[in-house]
Write a protein that holds these residues in place. Structure first.
Motif, short mmCIF file in Angstrom:
data_model
loop_
_atom_site.label_atom_id
_atom_site.label_comp_id
_atom_site.label_asym_id
_atom_site.label_seq_id
_atom_site.Cartn_x
_atom_site.Cartn_y
_atom_site.Cartn_z
N ARG A 101 0.84 -1.21 0.00
CA ARG A 101 0.00 0.00 0.00
C ARG A 101 0.87 1.26 0.00
NH1 ARG A 101 -3.75 -1.18 3.97
NH2 ARG A 101 -5.26 -1.91 2.44
N GLN A 102 2.02 1.20 0.69
CA GLN A 102 2.96 2.33 0.66
C GLN A 102 3.43 2.59 -0.76
OE1 GLN A 102 3.85 4.38 2.97
NE2 GLN A 102 3.80 3.43 4.97
N VAL A 104 1.97 1.69 -3.60
CA VAL A 104 0.87 2.12 -4.46
C VAL A 104 0.58 3.60 -4.26
CG1 VAL A 104 -1.61 1.88 -4.91
CG2 VAL A 104 -0.18 -0.15 -4.70
N PHE A 105 0.51 4.03 -2.99
CA PHE A 105 0.22 5.44 -2.73
C PHE A 105 1.35 6.33 -3.23
CE2 PHE A 105 -0.13 9.28 -0.10
CZ PHE A 105 -1.44 9.62 -0.39
N LYS A 106 2.59 5.87 -3.05
CA LYS A 106 3.74 6.62 -3.57
C LYS A 106 3.63 6.76 -5.08
CE LYS A 106 8.80 6.59 -3.75
NZ LYS A 106 10.04 5.85 -3.36
N ILE A 108 0.85 6.68 -6.86
CA ILE A 108 -0.29 7.54 -7.20
C ILE A 108 0.08 9.01 -7.07
CG2 ILE A 108 -2.58 8.27 -6.41
CD1 ILE A 108 -3.18 5.32 -5.81
N ILE A 109 0.75 9.38 -5.98
CA ILE A 109 1.02 10.81 -5.76
C ILE A 109 2.12 11.33 -6.68
CG2 ILE A 109 0.24 10.80 -3.36
CD1 ILE A 109 3.12 10.76 -2.47
N LEU A 124 -9.40 4.36 -7.82
CA LEU A 124 -8.09 4.36 -7.15
C LEU A 124 -8.22 4.07 -5.66
CD1 LEU A 124 -6.30 7.41 -8.83
CD2 LEU A 124 -5.72 4.99 -9.05
N THR A 125 -9.31 4.56 -5.07
CA THR A 125 -9.57 4.27 -3.65
C THR A 125 -9.75 2.76 -3.45
OG1 THR A 125 -10.66 6.41 -3.38
CG2 THR A 125 -11.06 4.76 -1.68
N THR A 128 -6.39 1.01 -3.72
CA THR A 128 -5.49 1.28 -2.60
C THR A 128 -5.95 0.65 -1.31
OG1 THR A 128 -5.04 3.42 -3.65
CG2 THR A 128 -4.23 3.14 -1.42
#
Length: 586
Positions: A101-102, A104-106, A108-109, A124-125, A128
């Motif tokens: 999850r870290q 994936v969020f990295k 995405i941003i 995307l939610t 994630t």
């Protein structure tokens, strides 16, 4: 779009297991425990068989007590090992989920904005949160658990054949029915689970979008229509779940029936063999226990295969996000001590969608300290120039230079820290005033924030709020007025002392008092800095060093306010019309 490729289950599994490498000792331990538990599974029935045939029949009470204590010890050891096995597999799953999850969020941003233009936020939610959580099941209820169950089944069948191969064949005669039922159950549930995951993604996307746009829904009295649409999507989600429930409701009773048939065949054949003294009582008792131990993992195996498959489907969806090529290339390393603020566009071409040009042949130059205003009707390309100047999007061709260096040569974080942006639509996060101004940068002190706010004459307004700089403005800053949100965005833009300022003129839709404060703040913001301003009110840009008039992505006029007015062309017409409208409103 975020659609996984078909047939990539094994590849996805390999990539997910890469995340276990830092924790390989735990993975090896869980696999070792699976083998130990498989070996221990048939031990107790075998000891009971031995006890009945050797000690019960011959009334050897002391020996019976000893072997019973041994069985109790094995039971306690098995229970302890099963606890450790379950804890480690679940720990491994949750740790992998955390790391994944870290990443994936990295990812995405760091995507460019074109990615979000084409991808619903709710989707995307789901990727994630929901899909990554499903990956945990690969470890807790999926692959490792399946390996443990398969090893247990092999161990039990092996000792059954070792004990009496004829009795084993009779007992397992109904197995083809179980295999057939398992196949149909697996296919039915797998199809239903695919529908469930798609429905969850649609639900998340719909709810996210409508909560964000609730004001519009209510203003246009569209609650009933949107509720009907939600009901339709929600019904699809319910129906997909009911199909899965139906398959479970049929499968488990069938397994119980097959177990009863197997037990019946065992008793029928075993009893006849007992009468002929070919089979002992202990063997019959042990075989009944073997069958129960055998059917327990078999009963869950199909379900676990589906859990594994759904975890792999979720993994494929998540890996699509990680593999997305639409991220900003960060190859630049240029970090000068400061920027002078010279900006140059050289024949820049840009498009959001392929072969649909938005900007065509854009060329202009801004000298350090100058203010340039961009004007034009909606869709002319003003906001697009802002978006590509700070590399939110990549240009198709041409070149953008700052201080004579190509934009791509700059370190992207450095570049954005030296370009201050104030947009008309201010986005504030849930948190305090201080956190929103600093964007949660703990290196920036409260004293520094206060200094900036005093410079912009907004300190007094903040001090009037409850808790001052620690006032929680809640999600999207809805606790503040439009003008107050705009003033906070000025402080945010000025905090890093940027050399270049981009202003989407912020005086629209605010009250007169806020407009006066904002105009004063703008004057202080642009003092000594290069500024590019999108002008909505033409009366506010008379003093600009250069005005650029855009139409359908092309520059049609350039010059100062007086020069453009004297040309009696497009700008003159726009300015005259705007002044007439402002006079009517005043």
């Amino acid at each position: 779009m975020l659609e996984p490729k078909k047939g990539g289950g094994f590849t996805s599994l390999k990539r997910i297991f890469v995340y276990t490498l830092p924790y390989r000792s735990r993975l090896v331990t869980s696999l070792a425990l699976a083998i130990i538990l498989a070996v221990l599974a048939p031990v107790r029935p075998y000891l009971i068989q031995y006890s009945v045939d050797k000690f019960v029949i011959h009334k050897m009470l002391a020996a019976l007590i000893d072997i019973t204590l041994i069985q109790l010890g094995i039971l306690l050891a098995e229970s302890l090992l099963r606890f450790v096995f379950m804890y480690i597999t679940n720990w491994l799953g949750q740790t992998v989920v955390n790391d994944l999850r870290q990443d994936v969020f990295k990812k995405i941003i760091h995507q460019n904005l074109s990615y979000f233009d084409n991808t619903p936020i709710g989707t995307l939610t789901t990727r994630t949160v929901n899909d990554i959580e499903a990956i945990n099941d690969i470890f807790s209820e999926g692959l490792i658990s399946i390996i443990a169950d398969v090893l247990t089944i092999i161990a039990i069948i092996a000792i059954m054949f070792y004990t009496d191969w004829k009795l084993t064949l009779i007992s397992l005669a109904a197995f083809p029915l179980l295999i057939l039922a398992t196949y149909f159950f697996k296919e039915s549930v797998n199809k239903s689970f695919h529908q469930v995951r798609n429905a969850v993604a649609k639900l998340n996307a719909f709810v996210q979008e409508h909560i964000a746009g609730m004001y519009v829904v209510q203003v246009f009295a569209a609650e009933k229509r949107e509720q009907e649409k939600f009901t339709e999507i929600n019904k699809d989600h319910r129906d997909a779940n009911i199909k899965a429930i139906f398959a479970y409701s049929i499968f488990f009773p069938i397994v119980e029936i097959i177990l009863a048939i197997s037990t019946g065949l065992l008793v029928w054949y075993g009893a006849s063999q007992m009468l002929d003294m070919h089979v002992t009582q202990g063997v019959i008792i042990a075989f009944i226990m073997y069958l129960n131990l055998l059917f327990r993992p078999l009963r869950m195996l199909a379900d676990k295969f589906n859990t594994l498959q759904m975890g792999l489907v979720a993994a494929e969806r998540v890996l699509v996000v990680l593999d997305s090529p639409e991220f900003m290339q960060e190859n630049g390393h240029l970090k000068p001590e400061s920027l002078e603020g010279k900006v140059e566009f050289r024949n820049v071409e840009f498009e959001y969608k392929e072969n649909v040009p938005v900007l065509r042949g854009i060329s202009f130059e801004v000298q350090p300290g100058q203010t340039v205003a961009l004007v034009g009707h909606t869709g002319a390309g003003k906001s697009s120039i802002i978006s590509i100047l700070n590399r939110m999007y990549e240009i198709k061709s041409g070149q953008i230079l700052i201080d004579g260096h190509d934009l791509k040569d700059y370190d992207i974080e450095y570049l954005r820290q030296h370009i201050g942006i104030v947009l008309q639509d201010v986005f504030l996060f849930s948190g305090t005033v201080y956190e929103n101004i600093t964007m949660r940068n703990d290196a920036i002190t409260l004293e520094k924030v206060i200094e900036i706010c005093k410079l912009l004459d907004i300190h007094n307004f903040i001090m009037q709020l409850p808790d001052n700089y620690h006032f929680n403005i809640r999600e999207r800053g809805n606790m503040l007025s439009q003008g107050q949100r705009q003033l906070l965005s000025f402080a945010r833009a000025l905090l890093y002392n940027p050399s270049l300022l981009i202003l989407d003129e912020a005086t629209a839709s605010v009250d007169t008092e806020s407009e006066i404060l904002i105009q004063k703040a703008i004057e202080k913001l642009i003092a000594g800095r290069t500024a590019i301003v999108i002008a909505h009110r033409l009366s506010t840009i008379r003093e600009a060093d250069q005005i650029i008039v855009l139409e359908k992505g092309v520059i049609i006029e350039k010059g100062t306010h007086d020069t453009l007015l004297s040309q009696q062309s497009v700008y003159h017409k726009m300015y005259t019309t705007a002044m007439a409208q402002e006079q009517q409103l005043s």
